[in-house]
Design a protein around this motif. Structure first.
Motif, PDB file in Angstrom:
ATOM      1  N   GLU A 177       7.088   8.747  -0.299  1.00 55.91           N
ATOM      2  CA  GLU A 177       6.457   7.664  -1.067  1.00 55.91           C
ATOM      3  C   GLU A 177       7.485   6.602  -1.464  1.00 55.91           C
ATOM      4  O   GLU A 177       7.209   5.402  -1.391  1.00 55.91           O
ATOM      5  CB  GLU A 177       5.788   8.232  -2.318  1.00 55.91           C
ATOM      6  CG  GLU A 177       4.493   8.983  -2.043  1.00 55.91           C
ATOM      7  CD  GLU A 177       3.868   9.506  -3.318  1.00 55.91           C
ATOM      8  OE1 GLU A 177       4.460   9.288  -4.406  1.00 55.91           O
ATOM      9  OE2 GLU A 177       2.794  10.135  -3.247  1.00 55.91           O
ATOM     10  N   ASP A 201       8.424   4.627   1.652  1.00 51.71           N
ATOM     11  CA  ASP A 201       7.316   3.735   2.021  1.00 51.71           C
ATOM     12  C   ASP A 201       7.214   2.554   1.060  1.00 51.71           C
ATOM     13  O   ASP A 201       7.009   1.410   1.479  1.00 51.71           O
ATOM     14  CB  ASP A 201       5.992   4.505   2.039  1.00 51.71           C
ATOM     15  CG  ASP A 201       5.900   5.493   3.191  1.00 51.71           C
ATOM     16  OD1 ASP A 201       6.696   5.361   4.138  1.00 51.71           O
ATOM     17  OD2 ASP A 201       5.046   6.394   3.132  1.00 51.71           O
ATOM     18  N   ASP A 202       7.353   2.830  -0.241  1.00 53.21           N
ATOM     19  CA  ASP A 202       7.286   1.751  -1.232  1.00 53.21           C
ATOM     20  C   ASP A 202       8.446   0.782  -1.059  1.00 53.21           C
ATOM     21  O   ASP A 202       8.276  -0.435  -1.218  1.00 53.21           O
ATOM     22  CB  ASP A 202       7.305   2.332  -2.651  1.00 53.21           C
ATOM     23  CG  ASP A 202       6.015   3.067  -2.991  1.00 53.21           C
ATOM     24  OD1 ASP A 202       5.020   2.877  -2.259  1.00 53.21           O
ATOM     25  OD2 ASP A 202       6.004   3.832  -3.971  1.00 53.21           O
ATOM     26  N   ASP A 230      10.066   0.163   1.774  1.00 53.74           N
ATOM     27  CA  ASP A 230       9.790  -0.631   2.980  1.00 53.74           C
ATOM     28  C   ASP A 230       8.739  -1.703   2.705  1.00 53.74           C
ATOM     29  O   ASP A 230       8.847  -2.836   3.182  1.00 53.74           O
ATOM     30  CB  ASP A 230       9.314   0.281   4.116  1.00 53.74           C
ATOM     31  CG  ASP A 230      10.419   1.192   4.634  1.00 53.74           C
ATOM     32  OD1 ASP A 230      11.600   0.875   4.380  1.00 53.74           O
ATOM     33  OD2 ASP A 230      10.103   2.200   5.283  1.00 53.74           O
ATOM     34  N   GLU A 231       7.721  -1.331   1.944  1.00 57.44           N
ATOM     35  CA  GLU A 231       6.663  -2.288   1.609  1.00 57.44           C
ATOM     36  C   GLU A 231       7.202  -3.429   0.751  1.00 57.44           C
ATOM     37  O   GLU A 231       6.849  -4.591   0.960  1.00 57.44           O
ATOM     38  CB  GLU A 231       5.539  -1.558   0.882  1.00 57.44           C
ATOM     39  CG  GLU A 231       4.330  -2.433   0.583  1.00 57.44           C
ATOM     40  CD  GLU A 231       3.203  -1.665  -0.080  1.00 57.44           C
ATOM     41  OE1 GLU A 231       2.326  -2.305  -0.689  1.00 57.44           O
ATOM     42  OE2 GLU A 231       3.205  -0.420   0.009  1.00 57.44           O
ATOM     43  N   LEU A 232       8.060  -3.081  -0.205  1.00 54.07           N
ATOM     44  CA  LEU A 232       8.661  -4.105  -1.068  1.00 54.07           C
ATOM     45  C   LEU A 232       9.549  -5.041  -0.251  1.00 54.07           C
ATOM     46  O   LEU A 232       9.551  -6.266  -0.461  1.00 54.07           O
ATOM     47  CB  LEU A 232       9.475  -3.430  -2.167  1.00 54.07           C
ATOM     48  CG  LEU A 232       9.949  -4.312  -3.321  1.00 54.07           C
ATOM     49  CD1 LEU A 232       8.754  -4.909  -4.063  1.00 54.07           C
ATOM     50  CD2 LEU A 232      10.829  -3.518  -4.280  1.00 54.07           C
ATOM     51  N   HIS A 233      10.284  -4.475   0.685  1.00 55.24           N
ATOM     52  CA  HIS A 233      11.140  -5.286   1.558  1.00 55.24           C
ATOM     53  C   HIS A 233      10.305  -6.231   2.411  1.00 55.24           C
ATOM     54  O   HIS A 233      10.598  -7.427   2.516  1.00 55.24           O
ATOM     55  CB  HIS A 233      11.972  -4.351   2.443  1.00 55.24           C
ATOM     56  CG  HIS A 233      12.794  -5.062   3.471  1.00 55.24           C
ATOM     57  ND1 HIS A 233      12.497  -5.034   4.812  1.00 55.24           N
ATOM     58  CD2 HIS A 233      13.889  -5.861   3.351  1.00 55.24           C
ATOM     59  CE1 HIS A 233      13.370  -5.748   5.476  1.00 55.24           C
ATOM     60  NE2 HIS A 233      14.226  -6.273   4.621  1.00 55.24           N
ATOM     61  N   GLN A 234       9.222  -5.698   3.010  1.00 52.88           N
ATOM     62  CA  GLN A 234       8.351  -6.529   3.843  1.00 52.88           C
ATOM     63  C   GLN A 234       7.684  -7.624   3.020  1.00 52.88           C
ATOM     64  O   GLN A 234       7.522  -8.760   3.486  1.00 52.88           O
ATOM     65  CB  GLN A 234       7.290  -5.645   4.504  1.00 52.88           C
ATOM     66  CG  GLN A 234       6.370  -6.383   5.464  1.00 52.88           C
ATOM     67  CD  GLN A 234       7.116  -7.008   6.631  1.00 52.88           C
ATOM     68  OE1 GLN A 234       8.111  -6.460   7.107  1.00 52.88           O
ATOM     69  NE2 GLN A 234       6.661  -8.162   7.094  1.00 52.88           N
ATOM     70  N   TYR A 235       7.299  -7.287   1.795  1.00 51.10           N
ATOM     71  CA  TYR A 235       6.659  -8.266   0.910  1.00 51.10           C
ATOM     72  C   TYR A 235       7.587  -9.452   0.648  1.00 51.10           C
ATOM     73  O   TYR A 235       7.166 -10.612   0.708  1.00 51.10           O
ATOM     74  CB  TYR A 235       6.283  -7.587  -0.401  1.00 51.10           C
ATOM     75  CG  TYR A 235       5.826  -8.533  -1.482  1.00 51.10           C
ATOM     76  CD1 TYR A 235       4.575  -9.124  -1.432  1.00 51.10           C
ATOM     77  CD2 TYR A 235       6.653  -8.829  -2.571  1.00 51.10           C
ATOM     78  CE1 TYR A 235       4.149  -9.993  -2.427  1.00 51.10           C
ATOM     79  CE2 TYR A 235       6.242  -9.702  -3.568  1.00 51.10           C
ATOM     80  CZ  TYR A 235       4.997 -10.278  -3.491  1.00 51.10           C
ATOM     81  OH  TYR A 235       4.586 -11.143  -4.466  1.00 51.10           O
ATOM     82  N   HIS A 236       8.860  -9.180   0.378  1.00 53.61           N
ATOM     83  CA  HIS A 236       9.795 -10.273   0.098  1.00 53.61           C
ATOM     84  C   HIS A 236      10.131 -11.057   1.368  1.00 53.61           C
ATOM     85  O   HIS A 236      10.390 -12.266   1.297  1.00 53.61           O
ATOM     86  CB  HIS A 236      11.061  -9.718  -0.548  1.00 53.61           C
ATOM     87  CG  HIS A 236      10.892  -9.400  -2.008  1.00 53.61           C
ATOM     88  ND1 HIS A 236      10.305  -8.234  -2.449  1.00 53.61           N
ATOM     89  CD2 HIS A 236      11.197 -10.115  -3.120  1.00 53.61           C
ATOM     90  CE1 HIS A 236      10.268  -8.240  -3.773  1.00 53.61           C
ATOM     91  NE2 HIS A 236      10.805  -9.361  -4.203  1.00 53.61           N
ATOM     92  N   GLU A 255       7.936 -11.651   3.668  1.00 52.21           N
ATOM     93  CA  GLU A 255       6.764 -12.524   3.809  1.00 52.21           C
ATOM     94  C   GLU A 255       6.821 -13.688   2.823  1.00 52.21           C
ATOM     95  O   GLU A 255       6.389 -14.799   3.151  1.00 52.21           O
ATOM     96  CB  GLU A 255       5.488 -11.706   3.591  1.00 52.21           C
ATOM     97  CG  GLU A 255       5.211 -10.722   4.719  1.00 52.21           C
ATOM     98  CD  GLU A 255       4.009  -9.837   4.431  1.00 52.21           C
ATOM     99  OE1 GLU A 255       3.417  -9.990   3.343  1.00 52.21           O
ATOM    100  OE2 GLU A 255       3.670  -9.002   5.289  1.00 52.21           O
ATOM    101  N   LYS A 292      18.199  -2.534   1.569  1.00 53.44           N
ATOM    102  CA  LYS A 292      17.127  -1.547   1.722  1.00 53.44           C
ATOM    103  C   LYS A 292      17.661  -0.261   2.349  1.00 53.44           C
ATOM    104  O   LYS A 292      17.329   0.848   1.903  1.00 53.44           O
ATOM    105  CB  LYS A 292      16.011  -2.129   2.593  1.00 53.44           C
ATOM    106  CG  LYS A 292      14.808  -1.198   2.762  1.00 53.44           C
ATOM    107  CD  LYS A 292      13.883  -1.647   3.859  1.00 53.44           C
ATOM    108  CE  LYS A 292      14.451  -1.305   5.226  1.00 53.44           C
ATOM    109  NZ  LYS A 292      13.452  -1.463   6.314  1.00 53.44           N
TER     110      LYS A 292
END
Length: 460
Positions: free
Chosen positions: A323, A326-327, A329-335, A337, A447
């Motif tokens: 978790e 995954d969180d 990676d998601e935070l990295h992808q969000y920034h 974007e 990351k």
């Protein structure tokens, strides 16, 4: 630079004000120039000594200048709006926002994942403690194998419930004979009997019989004695039930008293075949309950429970680790974007600014051409008026008729100046584009560092 950026045609944000090209001949006809010139010539007006424009010429000038005034008012308002938009267009804040994304990402990760790393370390500590407890348990109890138990008890519980229903239905037919309520009453009595019978068997197999495998001889002896006792209790209980069944056939109203009396006279004094069959059914289902209770967990008492605790904590540790990754990676992808979205918005602002400036310059070009055409129109009208007037009059024309007329208008100034930010914005965008790969690489490395921290904390 970015795959998601598509080249789009940016339409000028303002529709230009178009002015019609006025035809010289049409204006001459509309203003009645020839007739006015002839009428003035008949009276030899203007006088040969007259200086300056006569009334007709002033009227022509006023009419044409009115067109120019109207155009000036419209263009002045539009260009003022465009100038304000050009002046207010800025990307400094957006540039700063993009440059701060990597810092925001770093702060966000540190704030969110520092307490999670502490939580992960605590779960890892629980796993290690459970591993040590399990290892000590195996050492003390001389166990070298892994715990063996079913992953789910759904099947076992289902079989027990099914057995309870089957035994209740079978016994219900036997008890129906003496029940006032027939089959329904018989099944009700049988359900209570079966529940007691299967419960005793299940508890005997699940808790009592398992201790026969204990390393301590004391527990083995106790288990053996207690298990034999439960078996005896089950046999006695099912014999008593069989006596009761037989008594129902003799005297239903006093069946309980007769059953106790018959039981005291002799355990095996049952003469009814159906009652013996009832006894056998009870023993069979008791045995099944013992077996299913025994197979509910590892044969060695306590081993399955400790093993499940260790495995559950291991699962919690792995789930929390996944978790967190995954969180992250998601935070990295969000920034990432955010950077891409803001960069596209900056390009849109740049194109919007170019559109403002293009609209401004285009409108000024239209306006200048229109004013120039109006001057040309007025020059033509005045020249035509003077030529007709000269040819139609009997006295010499005034001397100023011989001078070439050069139309001028008294108009408010329409400023063509604006703050040209195109070079500065292009320079800022180019600098930002050059710096983005390094920013994205920094975020990726940061990351990955936290990935390693998570794996290191979760490592056993």
């Amino acid at each position: 630079m970015f795959d998601f950026i598509k080249t789009k045609t940016i339409v000028a944000p303002y529709e230009p004000i178009e002015f019609p090209v006025l035809d010289n001949e049409d204006l001459t006809y509309r203003f009645n120039v020839a007739e006015l010139a002839k009428n003035a010539a008949r009276e030899n007006r203007p006088d040969m000594n007259y200086k300056g424009e006569d009334a007709n010429e002033l009227d022509f000038h006023h009419k044409i200048e009115t067109y120019a005034h109207q155009a000036t008012i419209k263009v002045k308002q539009l260009t003022e709006d465009l100038r304000n938009n050009i002046t207010s267009t800025s990307i400094n804040k957006e540039i700063t926002d993009v440059e701060n994304v990597e810092k925001e990402f770093k702060n966000k990760v540190s704030a969110e994942f520092t307490p999670l790393l502490t939580e992960l370390a605590a779960v890892r500590g629980d796993v290690i403690a459970a591993e040590d407890d399990l290892s000590d348990f195996k050492k003390v109890n001389k166990l070298r194998r892994s715990a063996d138990y079913p992953e789910s008890h759904v099947l076992t519980l289902g079989i027990l419930v099914f057995a309870l229903l089957i035994e209740s239905l079978l016994n219900g037919f036997f008890f129906a004979k003496g029940s006032d309520f027939g089959l329904v009453g018989g099944v009700s009595i049988a359900l209570i009997v079966s529940l007691l019978n299967i419960s005793i068997g299940y508890l005997s197999g699940w808790w009592v019989f398992r201790y026969k495998n204990h390393i301590s001889r004391k527990w083995v002896y106790c288990s053996t004695i207690l298990f034999i006792s439960t078996v005896v209790v089950s046999i006695v209980f099912n014999l008593l039930v069989a006596h009761y069944r037989e008594a129902l056939g003799v005297d239903p109203e006093h069946a309980a008293t007769l059953a106790v009396s018959s039981f005291q006279d002799g355990l095996l004094s049952i003469t009814d075949v159906e009652s013996w069959l009832l006894f056998m059914i009870g023993i069979v289902f008791f045995s099944l309950a013992v077996y299913k209770g025994y197979s509910m967990d590892d044969p060695y008492p306590g081993y399955g429970k400790m093993s499940r605790k260790r495995n559950r904590l291991l699962g919690d540790l792995d789930e929390l680790r996944k978790e967190m990754i995954d969180d992250l990676d998601e935070l990295h992808q969000y920034h990432l974007e955010i950077i891409e979205i803001k960069y596209v918005d900056l390009q849109r602002r740049q194109k919007l600014l170019n559109g403002f400036i293009s609209s401004f310059e285009y409108q000024m070009g239209i306006y200048r051409s229109y004013i120039k055409n109006l001057r040309s129109n007025l020059n033509y009208i005045i020249a035509t008026y003077r030529d007709i007037n000269t040819s139609e009059r009997t006295a010499p024309p005034p001397a100023y008729f011989d001078s070439k007329y050069n139309a001028e208008f008294d108009l408010d100034e329409v400023s063509s100046d604006y703050d040209d930010k195109r070079y500065e914005i292009a320079r800022l965008l180019e600098g930002l584009a050059d710096s983005l790969p390094a920013k994205k690489a920094y975020m990726l490395n940061f990351k990955e560092e936290y990935h390693q921290k998570i794996d290191e904390v979760a490592k056993l």
